[in-house]
Design a protein around this motif. Structure first.
Motif, PDB file in Angstrom:
ATOM      1  N   ASP A 237       0.843  -1.194   0.000  1.00 43.95           N
ATOM      2  CA  ASP A 237       0.000   0.000   0.000  1.00 43.95           C
ATOM      3  C   ASP A 237       0.885   1.254   0.000  1.00 43.95           C
ATOM      4  O   ASP A 237       2.117   1.176   0.014  1.00 43.95           O
ATOM      5  N   LEU A 269      -4.954  -5.840  -5.806  1.00 43.89           N
ATOM      6  CA  LEU A 269      -4.951  -4.428  -6.162  1.00 43.89           C
ATOM      7  C   LEU A 269      -5.672  -4.182  -7.483  1.00 43.89           C
ATOM      8  O   LEU A 269      -6.378  -3.180  -7.648  1.00 43.89           O
ATOM      9  N   ASP A 273      -5.393   0.273  -9.580  1.00 43.56           N
ATOM     10  CA  ASP A 273      -4.793   0.713  -8.319  1.00 43.56           C
ATOM     11  C   ASP A 273      -3.282   0.475  -8.323  1.00 43.56           C
ATOM     12  O   ASP A 273      -2.517   1.271  -7.756  1.00 43.56           O
ATOM     13  N   GLN A 276      -1.680   3.377 -10.099  1.00 46.06           N
ATOM     14  CA  GLN A 276      -1.679   4.591  -9.285  1.00 46.06           C
ATOM     15  C   GLN A 276      -0.564   4.552  -8.246  1.00 46.06           C
ATOM     16  O   GLN A 276       0.127   5.554  -8.020  1.00 46.06           O
TER      17      GLN A 276
END
Length: 315
Positions: A237, A269, A273, A276
């Motif tokens: 993350d 993910l 994502d 990003q």
């Protein structure tokens, strides 16, 4: 003060054998003059990164790009501006590069890159240039002969050049014994070996670096090994990516991109994502979790260094 935003396309141009990369020296009269850099320039209005790269390399070096692929995107904050470096890997081009604007250009061996002075924003590019597109993670094997045979096959037949020695079931003496044998084999095939475990393992086995678990990553306050060794970490993350940057990791794995048999409880993910987070990372990122070689180009297209895997590479 509102910082101006500068979007730059840059190229890591490789020689035919892949052992050298082309550098250009910034003129002494410009900002950060005299430093070496990867050739390129600012995007014109409405240009894409690749369009700008083709134009800049023709204007600066007199070459025409035939094939290029994304390498890394590096955001960097200077006191007066925010720079985004959109870096492409170029292997195929027409023409003989030379300094059309009077700048010095030079082919430099990959192992010599750290001898040159670069702008700070270029440093993550150095790591990306020196890393391979595949990161092999070894599987758990009880039989040492089987392990040795499978590692040698990966090195000899599949061309693995970046290996993480992962062996959670071994105690430390057994792990160190396997690490010594693995290091000798990796040296034979000019591959790098990273140890998955306590950074102090490097005091006992002179491997090329360490791979940190996400738990160990988050427990650290500073970089735990010397700058001359490679430091990688498992991340999942944005918070962990921030910590990896804070302690000076050279690259990371980011997972799970897909659901995997080994971690079925972890929410994947997905590509959106993942992309990003890669854009935010500012360092080379390997996609991990359900990857196959068929995913390599897509991973590169969304900004990853490449793919990391156990099942895909360990046969």
């Amino acid at each position: 003060m509102i910082k101006r935003r500068v979007h730059v396309a840059a190229a890591a141009i490789f020689s035919d054998d892949g052992r050298e990369v082309l550098l250009a020296r910034r003129p002494s009269i410009v900002d950060q003059g005299g430093l070496w850099e990867f050739p390129g320039g600012k995007l014109a209005p409405f240009e894409t990164g690749l369009e700008a790269l083709k134009r800049e390399l023709h204007e600066e070096l007199g070459i025409t790009i035939k094939r290029a692929q994304p390498l890394i995107r590096v955001p960097h904050e200077y006191p007066d501006k925010h720079v985004l470096l959109d870096v492409w890997q170029v292997h195929t081009f027409e023409g003989e590069p030379y300094g059309r604007e009077g700048q010095a250009v030079r082919w430099v061996r990959l192992e010599d890159l750290y001898s040159y002075a670069f702008p700070a924003a270029n440093l993550p590019i150095l790591r990306a240039v020196m890393l391979t597109p595949e990161y092999l993670i070894t599987a758990e094997e009880d039989d040492e002969a089987v392990f040795h045979s499978r590692l040698e096959r990966a090195l000899k037949e599949d061309g693995a050049r970046l290996v993480q020695l992962r062996a959670k079931t071994l105690d430390e003496p057994a792990y160190l014994k396997r690490a010594e044998a693995s290091l000798a084999l990796c040296r034979e095939y000019a591959a790098r070996l990273l140890l998955n475990g306590d950074p102090e393992l490097l005091d006992k086995v002179d491997a090329d670096g360490v791979h940190l678990t996400s738990e160990r990553l988050m427990s650290l306050e500073r970089r735990p090994i010397a700058q001359g060794k490679w430091l990688c970490a498992s991340t999942h993350d944005r918070l962990q990516l921030e910590q990896a940057n804070r302690i000076g990791c050279d690259f990371v794995t980011l997972s799970p991109l897909r659901t995997t048999p080994t971690h079925p409880e972890a929410a994947p993910l997905g590509w959106h994502d993942f992309q990003q987070l890669v854009e935010y990372a500012g360092m080379p990122v390997y996609a991990l979790g359900g990857m196959s070689r068929e995913d390599a180009n897509r991973a590169r297209a969304v900004g990853a260094q490449g793919i990391a895997s156990i099942r895909c590479f360990w046969k």
